[in-house]
Design a protein around this motif. Sequence first.
Motif, mmCIF file in Angstrom:
data_model
loop_
_atom_site.group_PDB
_atom_site.id
_atom_site.type_symbol
_atom_site.label_atom_id
_atom_site.label_comp_id
_atom_site.label_asym_id
_atom_site.label_seq_id
_atom_site.Cartn_x
_atom_site.Cartn_y
_atom_site.Cartn_z
ATOM 1 N N HIS A 1 0.866 -1.187 0.000
ATOM 2 C CA HIS A 1 0.000 0.000 0.000
ATOM 3 C C HIS A 1 0.899 1.232 0.000
ATOM 4 C CE1 HIS A 1 -3.110 2.849 0.931
ATOM 5 N NE2 HIS A 1 -4.030 1.941 1.190
ATOM 6 N N ASN B 1 -1.179 -1.000 -4.281
ATOM 7 C CA ASN B 1 -2.437 -0.261 -4.177
ATOM 8 C C ASN B 1 -2.167 1.200 -3.808
ATOM 9 O OD1 ASN B 1 -5.469 -0.150 -3.599
ATOM 10 N ND2 ASN B 1 -4.647 0.394 -1.601
ATOM 11 N N HIS C 1 -4.179 5.286 -3.257
ATOM 12 C CA HIS C 1 -5.362 6.150 -3.254
ATOM 13 C C HIS C 1 -5.200 7.121 -4.414
ATOM 14 C CE1 HIS C 1 -6.030 5.564 1.364
ATOM 15 N NE2 HIS C 1 -6.040 4.447 0.702
ATOM 16 N N GLU D 1 -7.581 2.367 -5.622
ATOM 17 C CA GLU D 1 -8.542 1.996 -4.577
ATOM 18 C C GLU D 1 -9.835 2.801 -4.718
ATOM 19 O OE1 GLU D 1 -6.943 1.838 -0.608
ATOM 20 O OE2 GLU D 1 -8.906 1.494 0.293
ATOM 21 N N HIS E 1 -10.563 -4.780 0.123
ATOM 22 C CA HIS E 1 -10.307 -4.370 1.505
ATOM 23 C C HIS E 1 -11.591 -4.618 2.281
ATOM 24 C CE1 HIS E 1 -6.843 -1.314 0.625
ATOM 25 N NE2 HIS E 1 -6.428 -2.556 0.685
ATOM 26 N N GLU F 1 -8.609 -4.115 7.186
ATOM 27 C CA GLU F 1 -7.994 -2.865 7.654
ATOM 28 C C GLU F 1 -8.863 -2.325 8.783
ATOM 29 O OE1 GLU F 1 -8.428 -0.762 3.857
ATOM 30 O OE2 GLU F 1 -6.253 -0.770 3.677
HETATM 31 FE FE FE Z 1 -6.231 2.501 1.383
#
Ligand code: FE
Length: 274
Positions: free
Chosen positions: A67, A105, A107, A142, A211, A256
């Motif tokens: 991430h 991954n 954002h 994401e 997620h 998460e």
């Molecule tokens: Fe995230």
Amino acid sequence: MLRIGCHLSSSKGFLAMGKEAVKIGANTFQFFTRNPRGGNAKKLDLTDIEAYLKYAKEHGIAQILAHAPYTLNACAKDPGLREFTYNTMCDDLSRLSHIPDAMYNFHPGSHVKQGAEMGIQYISDMLNRINGHGYATCILLETMAGKGTEMGRSFEELRSVIDRVEDSSRLGVCLDTCHVFDGGYDIVCHLEKVLAEFDAVIGLGRLKAVHLNDSKNDLGSHKDRHEKIGEGKIGLGAFHAIVSHPSLKPLPFFLETPNGLDGYQREIALLRGF
Ligand code: FE
Ligand code: FE
Ligand code: ZN
């Protein structure tokens, strides 16, 4: 067998994460490539990676998810920040070349009042530049809750980014259950409809990871506050349906949720029990 794990701290290295995953009944895991608030990554420890790869093979760990730091912003207004995001992602991807089955991954970013159109352009420009390096790692956008000017709040926005990437063969999507629910997609009452919409707009073939997070807030709240599985507004029934859905169950799932390792262990056992 369900491929499921949780977010782990990368501070002790890859082998330590692999062992932690096995200890809590996971067969994959997610980690931040560096301090989530940005900054320098630790020196790459190839001995640790080699030991991890051997351990992962022996213990059936696969498809781990790296991430990117959440402070990166591919569509920042400041060109310096956009350049920092590009450089950081390139550095992450070149490091990930040592872990063949890892995915990356990120954002998509926040357009900070420049408008979604500008956001889409900046994000796809950056991905095109990144592609110029030929990294083998699959990059995932994401789905986001749409807090403030956050990009990726709708399937259409992600689709527009993908459309402008010249070679999108290594570009996928990570669906975050809390984010899509907060974004207004009713995965509780209409999971089938939401997945059909995802398929129509983006294509389920792009969906590479999930997620798993419950949400503290209501459908369409655009808040992004994760809750433990079954303790939020999404609820256990929806998670049962998600992990057993024929289109989703072959994918890797990552928790998460606000948990320590023992909490994650319980959630993994719960989800495997379905
Ligand atoms: Fe995230
Ligand atoms: Fe997420
Ligand atoms: Zn979130």
